[in-house]
Design an enzyme around this catalytic site. Structure first.
Site, PDB file in Angstrom:
ATOM      1  NE  ARG A 256      -1.070   0.474   4.903  1.00  0.00           N
ATOM      2  CZ  ARG A 256      -0.245   1.240   5.589  1.00  0.00           C
ATOM      3  NH1 ARG A 256       0.286   2.322   5.041  1.00  0.00           N
ATOM      4  NH2 ARG A 256       0.080   0.930   6.828  1.00  0.00           N
ATOM      5  CG  HIS A 260      -3.973   1.653   8.506  1.00  0.00           C
ATOM      6  ND1 HIS A 260      -4.055   0.326   8.114  1.00  0.00           N
ATOM      7  CD2 HIS A 260      -4.999   1.847   9.377  1.00  0.00           C
ATOM      8  CE1 HIS A 260      -5.074  -0.244   8.735  1.00  0.00           C
ATOM      9  NE2 HIS A 260      -5.655   0.654   9.503  1.00  0.00           N
ATOM     10  CE1 TYR A 269       3.469   2.660   8.650  1.00  0.00           C
ATOM     11  CE2 TYR A 269       2.410   4.272  10.092  1.00  0.00           C
ATOM     12  CZ  TYR A 269       2.363   3.423   8.996  1.00  0.00           C
ATOM     13  OH  TYR A 269       1.221   3.346   8.244  1.00  0.00           O
TER      14      TYR A 269
HETATM   15  C1  LIG Z   1     -10.012  -7.254  15.993  1.00  0.00           C
HETATM   16  C2  LIG Z   1      -9.335  -5.960  15.641  1.00  0.00           C
HETATM   17  N1  LIG Z   1      -8.181  -5.628  16.231  1.00  0.00           N
HETATM   18  C3  LIG Z   1      -7.570  -4.470  15.910  1.00  0.00           C
HETATM   19  C4  LIG Z   1      -8.113  -3.623  14.979  1.00  0.00           C
HETATM   20  C5  LIG Z   1      -7.398  -2.321  14.596  1.00  0.00           C
HETATM   21  N2  LIG Z   1      -6.870  -2.506  13.240  1.00  0.00           N
HETATM   22  C6  LIG Z   1      -7.500  -2.015  12.164  1.00  0.00           C
HETATM   23  S1  LIG Z   1      -6.702  -2.380  10.747  1.00  0.00           S
HETATM   24  C7  LIG Z   1      -5.470  -3.173  11.567  1.00  0.00           C
HETATM   25  C8  LIG Z   1      -4.295  -3.768  10.838  1.00  0.00           C
HETATM   26  C9  LIG Z   1      -4.708  -4.669   9.736  1.00  0.00           C
HETATM   27  O1  LIG Z   1      -3.568  -5.048   9.009  1.00  0.00           O
HETATM   28  P1  LIG Z   1      -3.663  -6.029   7.813  1.00  0.00           P
HETATM   29  O2  LIG Z   1      -4.478  -7.220   8.172  1.00  0.00           O
HETATM   30  O3  LIG Z   1      -2.293  -6.280   7.314  1.00  0.00           O
HETATM   31  O4  LIG Z   1      -4.535  -5.219   6.724  1.00  0.00           O
HETATM   32  P2  LIG Z   1      -4.165  -3.844   5.983  1.00  0.00           P
HETATM   33  O5  LIG Z   1      -4.654  -2.741   6.855  1.00  0.00           O
HETATM   34  O6  LIG Z   1      -2.704  -3.816   5.779  1.00  0.00           O
HETATM   35  O7  LIG Z   1      -4.924  -3.882   4.699  1.00  0.00           O
HETATM   36  C10 LIG Z   1      -5.702  -3.153  12.942  1.00  0.00           C
HETATM   37  C11 LIG Z   1      -4.808  -3.755  13.942  1.00  0.00           C
HETATM   38  C12 LIG Z   1      -9.333  -3.990  14.397  1.00  0.00           C
HETATM   39  N3  LIG Z   1      -9.942  -3.237  13.471  1.00  0.00           N
HETATM   40  N4  LIG Z   1      -9.930  -5.171  14.720  1.00  0.00           N
END
Ligand SMILES: Cc1ncc(C[n+]2csc(CCOP(=O)(O)OP(=O)(O)O)c2C)c(N)n1
Ligand SMILES: [Mg+2]
Length: 353
Positions: A256, A260, A269
Site C-alpha cells: 500500500r 493505512h 514509521y
Molecule cells: C479485531 C481488531 N483488532 C484491531 C483492529 C485495529 N486494526 C485495524 S486495521 C489493523 C491492521 C490490519 O492489518 P492487515 O491485516 O495487514 O490489513 P491492511 O490494513 O494492511 O490492509 C488493525 C490492527 C481492528 N480493526 N480489529
C-alpha cells in the site's frame, strides 16, 4: 531486495515482470476484450481511490482506507470469481467491490457515516459487508463456503484479509475448519507489508503461504502486482474449490503506497525510499506496458479508459455529496423480525412518537 522486506524469501508466481515483459504463459484463458477489461477496471479503481482521499480531506467522508498499489491483487482476484461465488472483504477492498458490481455510492455511505456496516445488499452482488474487525470475515467466508457445499451449490467463497489479519485466531480457526471440512473456500491474503505501523516481519517469522501445508491445503505465493498471475491462481483455486478439491491459501505480495487510513501518518514509521521503490512495481503501469506490447490495446484505449474513469468518478462524487441521511427509523428496522419491547420503546422515543 532488502532482506527484511515482506516480499523476501520464496519467489512469487509471476507472469509479467515489473518492466512489463512476459516471463510466463500469459495465455490464461481470457479473450482480448477481457484482457482490456482488467486494465480498465484498475484505472477506474485508482481514479476512484484518489477521489475518495480527496473527498475525505474535503470533509465529505469521515475516514477512508486507500488501496493504491493493490489494484492488481483486488481486480485480478475479483475478476476470477464467477457470478455465484461470494467474496468477503476487509475495509480496503473497494476495487474488488466495483469489479463485483457493488454500487460505489452505496459503498461510500459507510465512509460518509450515513449508515453503518454494509449499506449495499450483500446478496445482490455476493459481496459481504465492509468488515473492520480484522479477520472476522475469514470465518464468515468459510461458514458460507460450508453452507454452499451443504446446499449443493456449485460456488465458492473467497475471504480477503491482510498480513496482520493472518496473526489473528480467526485466521487459524477459519483455515483449519475449511481444511477439515474441505470447504470450497479461498483464503486470499494481501500481504502489503504493513498492519498499520507494524511491518510484516514483526507479525510472522515464516512465510504466510507456507502455513497452508500445516492446515493441509494447497498454498501459493503470487506477485500481487501482476494482475494476470493473480487472476490465474485465483481462478485455479476457485475451480478446485467448486469441484470438491477444498480450500486454497493464496498470499499475494503487494504494497500500500498510501497511509493505512486518512487518520494515519505513515511517514512516522516508514521511509520514503521504501515507498518509492514499490512505486517502481506499479501494477497498472506494468500491465499497461504488457497489454500494449502484446497488441491488445493502444494509446487511444488507455486514454479512453482514463476519460471514462474521470467522468464516472465525477458522478460518484456528486451522488455521494448529495446523499441525504437515511430515515432514523431504519436504525431500528433491520435487526429483529419481532423487535423486543425495549427496542420498541427506544424507537418511539427516537421518533418522538
Ligand atoms: C479485531 C481488531 N483488532 C484491531 C483492529 C485495529 N486494526 C485495524 S486495521 C489493523 C491492521 C490490519 O492489518 P492487515 O491485516 O495487514 O490489513 P491492511 O490494513 O494492511 O490492509 C488493525 C490492527 C481492528 N480493526 N480489529
Ligand atoms: Mg497489511
Amino acid at each position: 531486495m532488502d532482506p527484511s522486506d515482506h516480499a523476501s524469501g520464496t519467489e512469487p508466481f509471476r507472469l509479467i515482470a515489473p518492466d512489463g515483459t512476459a516471463v510466463g504463459e500469459t495465455g490464461v484463458g481470457l479473450d482480448p476484450e477481457q484482457l482490456r477489461e482488467l486494465l480498465r477496471q484498475m484505472i477506474r479503481a485508482r481514479r476512484l481511490d484518489r477521489e475518495c482521499m480527496a473527498l475525505q480531506r474535503q470533509g465529505q467522508l469521515t475516514v477512508y482506507p486507500p488501496f493504491e498499489g493493490q489494484e492488481a491483487a483486488q481486480v485480478g482476484s475479483a475478476f476470477a470469481l464467477g457470478p455465484e461465488d461470494w467474496a468477503f472483504p476487509t475495509f480496503r477492498e473497494l476495487a474488488a467491490a466495483i469489479v463485483r458490481g457493488v454500487d460505489p455510492v452505496q459503498y461510500l455511505w459507510y465512509h460518509r457515516g450515513t449508515w453503518h456496516g454494509g449499506p449495499y445488499d450483500p446478496r445482490a452482488t455476493r459481496f459481504g459487508p465492509i468488515c473492520v474487525p480484522v479477520a472476522t470475515q475469514i470465518c464468515h467466508a468459510v461458514g458460507v463456503a460450508m453452507g454452499l457445499a451443504m446446499d449443493g451449490v456449485d460456488a465458492c467463497a473467497l475471504a480477503y484479509f491482510g498480513d496482520g489479519s493472518a496473526s489473528e485466531g480467526d485466521f487459524h480457526e477459519g483455515a483449519n475448519l475449511a481444511a477439515v471440512y474441505g470447504a470450497p473456500a479461498i483464503l486470499f491474503c494481501q500481504n502489503n507489508g504493513w498492519a498499520i505501523s507494524v511491518p510484516t516481519r514483526q507479525q510472522t517469522v515464516g512465510e504466510i503461504w507456507k502455513r497452508a501445508e500445516g492446515f493441509g491445503m494447497p498454498g501459493v505465493r503470487v506477485d500481487g502486482n501482476d494482475v494476470l498471475a493473480v487472476y490465474r491462481v485465483t481462478r485455479e483455486a476457485a475451480e478446485r474449490a467448486r469441484s470438491g478439491g477444498g480450500p486454497t491459501l493464496i498470499e499475494a505480495l503487494t504494497y500500500r503506497v498510501g497511509p493505512h487510513t486518512t487518520a494515519d501518518d505513515a511517514s512516522r514509521y516508514r521511509d520514503d525510499e521504501e515507498v518509492e521503490r514499490w512505486r517502481t512495481f506499479d501494477p497498472i503501469e506494468r500491465y499497461r506496458t504488457w497489454l500494449m506490447a502484446s497488441g491488445h490495446a493502444d494509446e487511444a484505449f488507455v486514454s479512453g479508459c482514463e476519460e471514462e474513469a474521470a467522468a464516472w468518478v465525477g458522478e460518484i462524487r456528486g451522488d455521494v455529496i448529495a446523499t441525504e441521511p437515511p430515515p432514523t427509523e431504519w436504525l431500528f428496522d433491520w435487526t429483529y423480525a419481532d423487535p423486543p419491547a425495549l427496542l420498541q420503546r427506544q424507537r418511539e422515543e427516537a421518533l418522538g412518537g
